[in-house]
Design a protein around this motif. Structure first.
Motif, PDB file in Angstrom:
ATOM      1  N   GLU A 142      23.714 -63.003  63.831  1.00 43.07           N
ATOM      2  CA  GLU A 142      23.523 -61.739  63.125  1.00 43.07           C
ATOM      3  C   GLU A 142      22.380 -60.967  63.783  1.00 43.07           C
ATOM      4  OE1 GLU A 142      23.541 -60.528  58.470  1.00 43.07           O
ATOM      5  OE2 GLU A 142      21.901 -61.835  59.087  1.00 43.07           O
ATOM      6  N   THR A 143      22.593 -59.675  63.988  1.00 45.19           N
ATOM      7  CA  THR A 143      21.582 -58.843  64.630  1.00 45.19           C
ATOM      8  C   THR A 143      21.887 -57.390  64.285  1.00 45.19           C
ATOM      9  OG1 THR A 143      20.515 -58.344  66.754  1.00 45.19           O
ATOM     10  CG2 THR A 143      22.914 -58.650  66.788  1.00 45.19           C
ATOM     11  N   LEU A 144      21.336 -56.444  65.052  1.00 42.16           N
ATOM     12  CA  LEU A 144      21.720 -55.044  64.954  1.00 42.16           C
ATOM     13  C   LEU A 144      22.702 -54.727  66.074  1.00 42.16           C
ATOM     14  CD1 LEU A 144      18.256 -53.268  64.396  1.00 42.16           C
ATOM     15  CD2 LEU A 144      19.917 -53.974  62.657  1.00 42.16           C
ATOM     16  N   GLN A 145      23.724 -53.949  65.751  1.00 42.50           N
ATOM     17  CA  GLN A 145      24.598 -53.458  66.809  1.00 42.50           C
ATOM     18  C   GLN A 145      23.772 -52.508  67.674  1.00 42.50           C
ATOM     19  OE1 GLN A 145      26.583 -53.218  69.210  1.00 42.50           O
ATOM     20  NE2 GLN A 145      28.607 -53.043  68.230  1.00 42.50           N
ATOM     21  N   GLY A 146      23.744 -52.757  68.980  1.00 39.45           N
ATOM     22  CA  GLY A 146      22.891 -51.973  69.862  1.00 39.45           C
ATOM     23  C   GLY A 146      23.614 -50.933  70.686  1.00 39.45           C
ATOM     24  N   GLU A 147      24.941 -50.795  70.514  1.00 42.16           N
ATOM     25  CA  GLU A 147      25.708 -49.912  71.379  1.00 42.16           C
ATOM     26  C   GLU A 147      26.721 -49.099  70.575  1.00 42.16           C
ATOM     27  OE1 GLU A 147      27.614 -52.330  74.328  1.00 42.16           O
ATOM     28  OE2 GLU A 147      25.756 -53.280  74.974  1.00 42.16           O
ATOM     29  N   GLY A 148      27.053 -47.911  71.105  1.00 43.15           N
ATOM     30  CA  GLY A 148      28.177 -47.150  70.580  1.00 43.15           C
ATOM     31  C   GLY A 148      27.989 -46.578  69.192  1.00 43.15           C
ATOM     32  N   ARG A 149      29.096 -46.385  68.496  1.00 40.32           N
ATOM     33  CA  ARG A 149      29.106 -45.633  67.235  1.00 40.32           C
ATOM     34  C   ARG A 149      28.331 -46.300  66.115  1.00 40.32           C
ATOM     35  NH1 ARG A 149      34.706 -45.021  64.181  1.00 40.32           N
ATOM     36  NH2 ARG A 149      35.505 -44.318  66.204  1.00 40.32           N
ATOM     37  N   PHE A 150      28.196 -47.624  66.133  1.00 39.72           N
ATOM     38  CA  PHE A 150      27.506 -48.329  65.051  1.00 39.72           C
ATOM     39  C   PHE A 150      26.073 -48.736  65.426  1.00 39.72           C
ATOM     40  CE2 PHE A 150      32.062 -49.481  64.108  1.00 39.72           C
ATOM     41  CZ  PHE A 150      32.168 -48.680  62.984  1.00 39.72           C
ATOM     42  N   THR A 151      25.490 -48.092  66.423  1.00 38.71           N
ATOM     43  CA  THR A 151      24.134 -48.432  66.860  1.00 38.71           C
ATOM     44  C   THR A 151      23.164 -48.438  65.676  1.00 38.71           C
ATOM     45  OG1 THR A 151      24.431 -47.572  69.098  1.00 38.71           O
ATOM     46  CG2 THR A 151      22.178 -47.686  68.281  1.00 38.71           C
ATOM     47  N   GLY A 152      22.412 -49.516  65.569  1.00 36.64           N
ATOM     48  CA  GLY A 152      21.416 -49.646  64.512  1.00 36.64           C
ATOM     49  C   GLY A 152      21.927 -50.298  63.250  1.00 36.64           C
ATOM     50  N   LEU A 153      23.233 -50.524  63.136  1.00 39.17           N
ATOM     51  CA  LEU A 153      23.806 -51.118  61.929  1.00 39.17           C
ATOM     52  C   LEU A 153      23.766 -52.642  62.027  1.00 39.17           C
ATOM     53  CD1 LEU A 153      25.312 -50.372  59.262  1.00 39.17           C
ATOM     54  CD2 LEU A 153      27.443 -50.723  60.531  1.00 39.17           C
ATOM     55  N   PRO A 154      23.321 -53.337  60.990  1.00 41.66           N
ATOM     56  CA  PRO A 154      23.382 -54.805  61.008  1.00 41.66           C
ATOM     57  C   PRO A 154      24.815 -55.276  61.222  1.00 41.66           C
ATOM     58  CG  PRO A 154      21.988 -54.060  59.209  1.00 41.66           C
ATOM     59  CD  PRO A 154      22.654 -52.836  59.766  1.00 41.66           C
ATOM     60  N   ALA A 155      24.965 -56.299  62.035  1.00 41.26           N
ATOM     61  CA  ALA A 155      26.307 -56.781  62.374  1.00 41.26           C
ATOM     62  C   ALA A 155      26.271 -58.274  62.661  1.00 41.26           C
ATOM     63  CB  ALA A 155      26.858 -56.034  63.587  1.00 41.26           C
ATOM     64  N   ILE A 156      27.378 -58.922  62.365  1.00 39.11           N
ATOM     65  CA  ILE A 156      27.588 -60.315  62.749  1.00 39.11           C
ATOM     66  C   ILE A 156      28.439 -60.291  64.023  1.00 39.11           C
ATOM     67  CG2 ILE A 156      28.593 -62.536  62.099  1.00 39.11           C
ATOM     68  CD1 ILE A 156      28.290 -61.542  59.135  1.00 39.11           C
ATOM     69  N   ARG A 185      29.088 -32.377  78.792  1.00 41.40           N
ATOM     70  CA  ARG A 185      30.412 -32.623  78.203  1.00 41.40           C
ATOM     71  C   ARG A 185      30.389 -32.726  76.672  1.00 41.40           C
ATOM     72  NH1 ARG A 185      34.033 -35.032  81.920  1.00 41.40           N
ATOM     73  NH2 ARG A 185      33.317 -34.643  84.039  1.00 41.40           N
ATOM     74  N   ASN A 186      29.213 -32.686  76.085  1.00 41.79           N
ATOM     75  CA  ASN A 186      29.066 -32.914  74.644  1.00 41.79           C
ATOM     76  C   ASN A 186      29.533 -34.313  74.261  1.00 41.79           C
ATOM     77  OD1 ASN A 186      28.116 -31.999  72.141  1.00 41.79           O
ATOM     78  ND2 ASN A 186      30.168 -31.425  71.467  1.00 41.79           N
ATOM     79  N   TRP A 187      29.258 -35.291  75.124  1.00 37.22           N
ATOM     80  CA  TRP A 187      29.504 -36.690  74.847  1.00 37.22           C
ATOM     81  C   TRP A 187      28.231 -37.318  74.289  1.00 37.22           C
ATOM     82  CZ3 TRP A 187      32.264 -37.982  80.145  1.00 37.22           C
ATOM     83  CH2 TRP A 187      33.561 -37.462  80.104  1.00 37.22           C
ATOM     84  N   ARG A 188      28.285 -38.615  73.994  1.00 37.66           N
ATOM     85  CA  ARG A 188      27.141 -39.296  73.396  1.00 37.66           C
ATOM     86  C   ARG A 188      26.596 -40.368  74.345  1.00 37.66           C
ATOM     87  NH1 ARG A 188      29.221 -40.212  67.127  1.00 37.66           N
ATOM     88  NH2 ARG A 188      29.982 -38.081  66.824  1.00 37.66           N
ATOM     89  N   LEU A 189      25.303 -40.630  74.210  1.00 35.26           N
ATOM     90  CA  LEU A 189      24.644 -41.631  75.035  1.00 35.26           C
ATOM     91  C   LEU A 189      24.538 -42.945  74.281  1.00 35.26           C
ATOM     92  CD1 LEU A 189      23.057 -42.054  77.753  1.00 35.26           C
ATOM     93  CD2 LEU A 189      20.985 -41.567  76.433  1.00 35.26           C
ATOM     94  N   SER A 190      24.845 -44.043  74.954  1.00 31.06           N
ATOM     95  CA  SER A 190      24.686 -45.391  74.403  1.00 31.06           C
ATOM     96  C   SER A 190      23.712 -46.129  75.318  1.00 31.06           C
ATOM     97  CB  SER A 190      26.031 -46.115  74.347  1.00 31.06           C
ATOM     98  OG  SER A 190      25.880 -47.443  73.895  1.00 31.06           O
ATOM     99  N   VAL A 191      22.562 -46.527  74.780  1.00 23.46           N
ATOM    100  CA  VAL A 191      21.478 -47.037  75.639  1.00 23.46           C
ATOM    101  C   VAL A 191      21.204 -48.525  75.483  1.00 23.46           C
ATOM    102  CG1 VAL A 191      20.319 -44.814  75.830  1.00 23.46           C
ATOM    103  CG2 VAL A 191      19.736 -46.355  73.935  1.00 23.46           C
ATOM    104  N   GLN A 192      22.118 -49.291  74.878  1.00 25.01           N
ATOM    105  CA  GLN A 192      21.908 -50.724  74.664  1.00 25.01           C
ATOM    106  C   GLN A 192      20.547 -50.968  73.987  1.00 25.01           C
ATOM    107  OE1 GLN A 192      23.040 -52.179  78.769  1.00 25.01           O
ATOM    108  NE2 GLN A 192      24.419 -53.452  77.555  1.00 25.01           N
ATOM    109  N   LEU A 193      20.452 -50.459  72.768  1.00 23.39           N
ATOM    110  CA  LEU A 193      19.210 -50.498  72.001  1.00 23.39           C
ATOM    111  C   LEU A 193      18.634 -51.902  71.892  1.00 23.39           C
ATOM    112  CD1 LEU A 193      17.218 -48.971  70.095  1.00 23.39           C
ATOM    113  CD2 LEU A 193      18.802 -49.516  68.223  1.00 23.39           C
ATOM    114  N   HIS A 194      19.498 -52.912  71.773  1.00 26.85           N
ATOM    115  CA  HIS A 194      19.018 -54.278  71.593  1.00 26.85           C
ATOM    116  C   HIS A 194      18.200 -54.756  72.785  1.00 26.85           C
ATOM    117  CE1 HIS A 194      22.915 -54.288  73.558  1.00 26.85           C
ATOM    118  NE2 HIS A 194      22.691 -55.494  74.035  1.00 26.85           N
ATOM    119  N   LYS A 195      18.525 -54.258  73.976  1.00 28.52           N
ATOM    120  CA  LYS A 195      17.760 -54.671  75.155  1.00 28.52           C
ATOM    121  C   LYS A 195      16.382 -54.020  75.175  1.00 28.52           C
ATOM    122  CE  LYS A 195      21.709 -55.927  77.990  1.00 28.52           C
ATOM    123  NZ  LYS A 195      22.426 -55.764  79.274  1.00 28.52           N
TER     124      LYS A 195
END
Length: 220
Positions: free
Chosen positions: A10-24, A205-215
């Motif tokens: 269990e940790t925080l999701q560090g990538e994509g649309r659910f970044t920062g959300l607790p996840a298993i 492009r109006n896209w989103r950045l995913s920065v691998q928050l957990h790292k």
């Protein structure tokens, strides 16, 4: 149905649309795609000599190629025993879509969890319609696998690893096959030039950045 499990944590999701959300995270063993920058190469091979009891997998303290067979029921029991609070289960790998994930996802949904799959798009995606599919396309990798049209069509969003301009061009070619999707650009290995390219392209492009928050946070 049994699945080869490398890790459950269990940790925080560090990538994509659910970044920062607790996840298993349920990390499955096995992947033939062969990405050169992969940070979970220990999950590539499913060697019989590395098979362990599930209890041994749960106490691993470092990345290891050891894995264990587990049923959906055993995974749910593990969540309860560990006192996990997260309600999002991320099934990753390895390449999770090597396996039929319908029984696992249905069991998780029945127990009140939502599910997200992270896949390279090189295998047919077998999941219930409620499961969120994040496709991280791996183009031209050593394994020689192509991105499937069916995977592009099923994807809810695309999280694309970027190291150079050519990666953006490859993404444009993929999007031409499936139409508009939410796009997250992820700099490979958090490299400075890759990050600058991702920021520039996201703004254009109006896209989103995913920065691998957990790292950046130094968590699993």
């Amino acid at each position: 149905m049994r699945y080869p499990v490398n890790e459950i944590f269990e940790t925080l999701q560090g990538e994509g649309r659910f970044t920062g959300l607790p996840a298993i995270f349920v990390r499955l063993q096995g992947c033939p795609v062969g990405c050169s920058w992969c940070d979970t190469k220990h999950t590539w091979e499913q060697q019989p000599q590395d098979e362990r009891p599930l209890g041994d997998i749960l106490v691993k303290t470092a990345a290891s190629s050891c894995w264990a067979w587990a049923t959906p029921e055993a995974m749910l029991a593990t969540f309860a025993e560990r006192g996990f609070n997260a309600k999002l289960v991320v099934i990753t790998g390895g390449e999770p879509c090597m396996f039929d994930l319908v029984p696992l996802c249905e069991a998780l949904h029945g127990a009140g969890y939502s599910t997200q799959i992270e896949t390279s798009g090189t295998f047919e995606i077998k999941v219930p319609k409620e499961t969120v599919i994040t496709l991280s396309p791996k183009v031209g990798m050593k394994g020689g696998y192509a991105i499937l049209d069916s995977a592009l069509e099923r994807a809810d969003d695309i999280k694309h690893p970027v190291a150079r301009e050519r990666d953006i061009e490859e993404l444009d070619a993929l999007l031409a096959r499936c139409g508009e999707k939410p796009v997250y650009l992820q700099p490979v290995s958090q490299g400075k030039r890759a990050t600058e390219l991702c920021i520039k392209t996201c703004i254009e492009r109006n896209w989103r950045l995913s920065v691998q928050l957990h790292k950046y946070l130094g968590i699993e």
